[in-house]
Design an enzyme around this catalytic site. Structure first.
Site, PDB file in Angstrom:
ATOM      1  N   THR A   1       0.809  -1.222   0.000  1.00 50.03           N
ATOM      2  CA  THR A   1       0.000   0.000   0.000  1.00 50.03           C
ATOM      3  C   THR A   1       0.841   1.271   0.000  1.00 50.03           C
ATOM      4  O   THR A   1       0.482   2.260  -0.637  1.00 50.03           O
ATOM      5  CB  THR A   1      -0.892  -0.017   1.267  1.00 50.03           C
TER       6      THR A   1
ATOM      7  N   SER B   1       2.279  -8.040  -0.617  1.00 47.29           N
ATOM      8  CA  SER B   1       3.100  -8.873   0.266  1.00 47.29           C
ATOM      9  C   SER B   1       2.484 -10.246   0.527  1.00 47.29           C
ATOM     10  O   SER B   1       3.136 -11.113   1.085  1.00 47.29           O
ATOM     11  CB  SER B   1       3.416  -8.149   1.569  1.00 47.29           C
TER      12      SER B   1
HETATM   13  N1  ASP Z   1      -2.130  -6.232   0.871  1.00 48.38           N
HETATM   14  C1  ASP Z   1      -1.140  -5.210   1.130  1.00 48.38           C
HETATM   15  C2  ASP Z   1       0.205  -5.904   1.248  1.00 48.38           C
HETATM   16  O1  ASP Z   1       0.487  -6.491   2.257  1.00 48.38           O
HETATM   17  C3  ASP Z   1      -1.477  -4.468   2.355  1.00 48.38           C
HETATM   18  C4  ASP Z   1      -0.478  -3.431   2.780  1.00 48.38           C
HETATM   19  O2  ASP Z   1       0.427  -3.068   2.096  1.00 48.38           O
HETATM   20  O3  ASP Z   1      -0.642  -2.925   3.879  1.00 48.38           O
HETATM   21  O4  ASP Z   1       0.956  -5.858   0.313  1.00 48.38           O
END
Ligand code: ASP
Length: 344
Positions: free
Chosen positions: A13, A58
């Site tokens: 994000t 991630s």
């Molecule tokens: N789904 C995203 C990730 O972990 C969430 C984030 O970046 O906070 O890549």
């Protein structure tokens, strides 16, 4: 002397910004980080950036990705004073735990951070997290030594030891916790480092090395009332399986049913490593307290003390990659290798 930071963007994000016309969130070009976050210029540091291509959510982090990250740090180790890794929050605690074991004799800060809101949004927590992480990665004491020569996670004004963290909140800015180890630093008006809690090398100048062999023949079994021995037997007989993390109740307890214990003992006797960690976030496994824990110990189960799940997995991946000798691995599991565990 000018401080230098290597800033690695892996995805998540934090690296998103809102497109002017459509309002859609798109990853921004990290070559232009200084234009996106002009505040960084005020540090007067040399900041070089590197962006993974493609960037990943991630959820797609895995051992190959950790190896890529570790190799990248290794290649640039002598060129920079510190490293900041921008990473999605979902698996940040796993990646930080893994890197803590993979980077041996680390003497420079490696700070993971990310954000709950994209850096290009008005109320973002990303700028604050990024700016403070860079300051932490560049901080030195009066002897010119790094303040935090460890793999850490910085989030919402707190710096944690990486292999002690877990993501616990999916929507608050305070998304991480280190349940069993105090914060290494807190960012207020000043960044206050708890130097008595930070791991400093006993002797500086040791040879930095990177472990790139990780063995993932590990699984996690969470005990629950009604767990079937057939299920356990089926899991234990998976071809190639070398270790099981048993998530037990409270201070390391599990059912005392004879078949259950027999199934575990047989698996251990056949060479399976069974590591006991608690389903409770806070506190530690103590297999000498209750009959149920003692029974597990007698069956050959090893205490993981207060390891997080993320760290238990990372420690096993790393140790299984280092050696094929179960006796050696069990011995190492009982040691504190990177500050990941506290013994009572
Ligand atoms: N789904 C995203 C990730 O972990 C969430 C984030 O970046 O906070 O890549």
């Amino acid at each position: 002397m000018e401080r230098s930071i290597f800033l690695i963007y892996t995805g998540g994000t934090i690296g998103m910004k809102q497109e002017h016309d459509s309002g859609a969130l798109v990853p921004f070009n990290f070559d232009h980080i200084l234009e996106e976050v002009p505040e960084l210029r005020k540090f007067g540091y040399r900041i070089s950036t590197y962006s993974f291509d493609p960037v990943i959510d991630s959820s797609d982090a895995n051992p190959d990705f950790w190896v890529e990250l570790a190799v990248l740090i290794n290649k640039n180790y002598l060129l920079y004073d510190g490293f900041v890794i921008l990473h999605g929050t979902d698996t940040m605690a796993y990646s930080a735990s893994a890197l803590s074991f993979m980077l041996e004799n680390l003497e420079k800060p490696v700070v993971f951070t990310g954000s709950q809101l994209p850096i290009g949004m008005l109320r973002t927590d990303g700028k604050e997290n990024l700016i403070s992480s860079i300051e932490i990665a560049a901080s030195v004491n009066s002897a010119g030594r790094p303040m935090v020569p460890e793999v850490c996670v910085f989030f919402d004004n707190e710096l944690y030891r990486g292999n002690r963290t877990s993501k616990y909140n999916a929507e608050n800015f305070k998304a991480f916790r280190s349940y069993n180890y105090p914060v290494l630093a807190r960012a207020g008006i000043h960044i206050k480092f708890n130097t008595n809690l930070i791991n400093y090398p006993k002797m500086w100048g040791r040879k930095f090395s990177v472990h790139t062999v990780l063995d993932t023949n590990v699984t996690v079994v969470r005990i629950f009332p009604g767990i079937s021995v057939d299920f356990l037997n089926a899991v234990f007989s998976v071809a190639g399986l070398r270790a099981v993390i048993l998530e037990t109740y409270g201070s390391g307890n599990a059912p005392t049913e004879e078949n259950f214990l027999k199934c575990i003992k047989e698996a251990v006797d056949e060479g399976l490593i069974v590591l006991n960690i608690s389903q409770c976030q806070e506190g530690s496994v103590e297999m000498d307290t209750y009959a149920t824990g003692i029974a597990l110990k007698r069956a050959g189960v090893i205490s993981g003390y207060d390891l997080t799940l993320e760290s238990a997995l990372a420690k096993l991946f790393y140790l299984l990659g280092v050696s094929s000798d179960a006796v050696f691995i069990k011995k190492m599991l009982k040691k504190n290798l990177r500050g990941e565990v506290s013994f009572k």
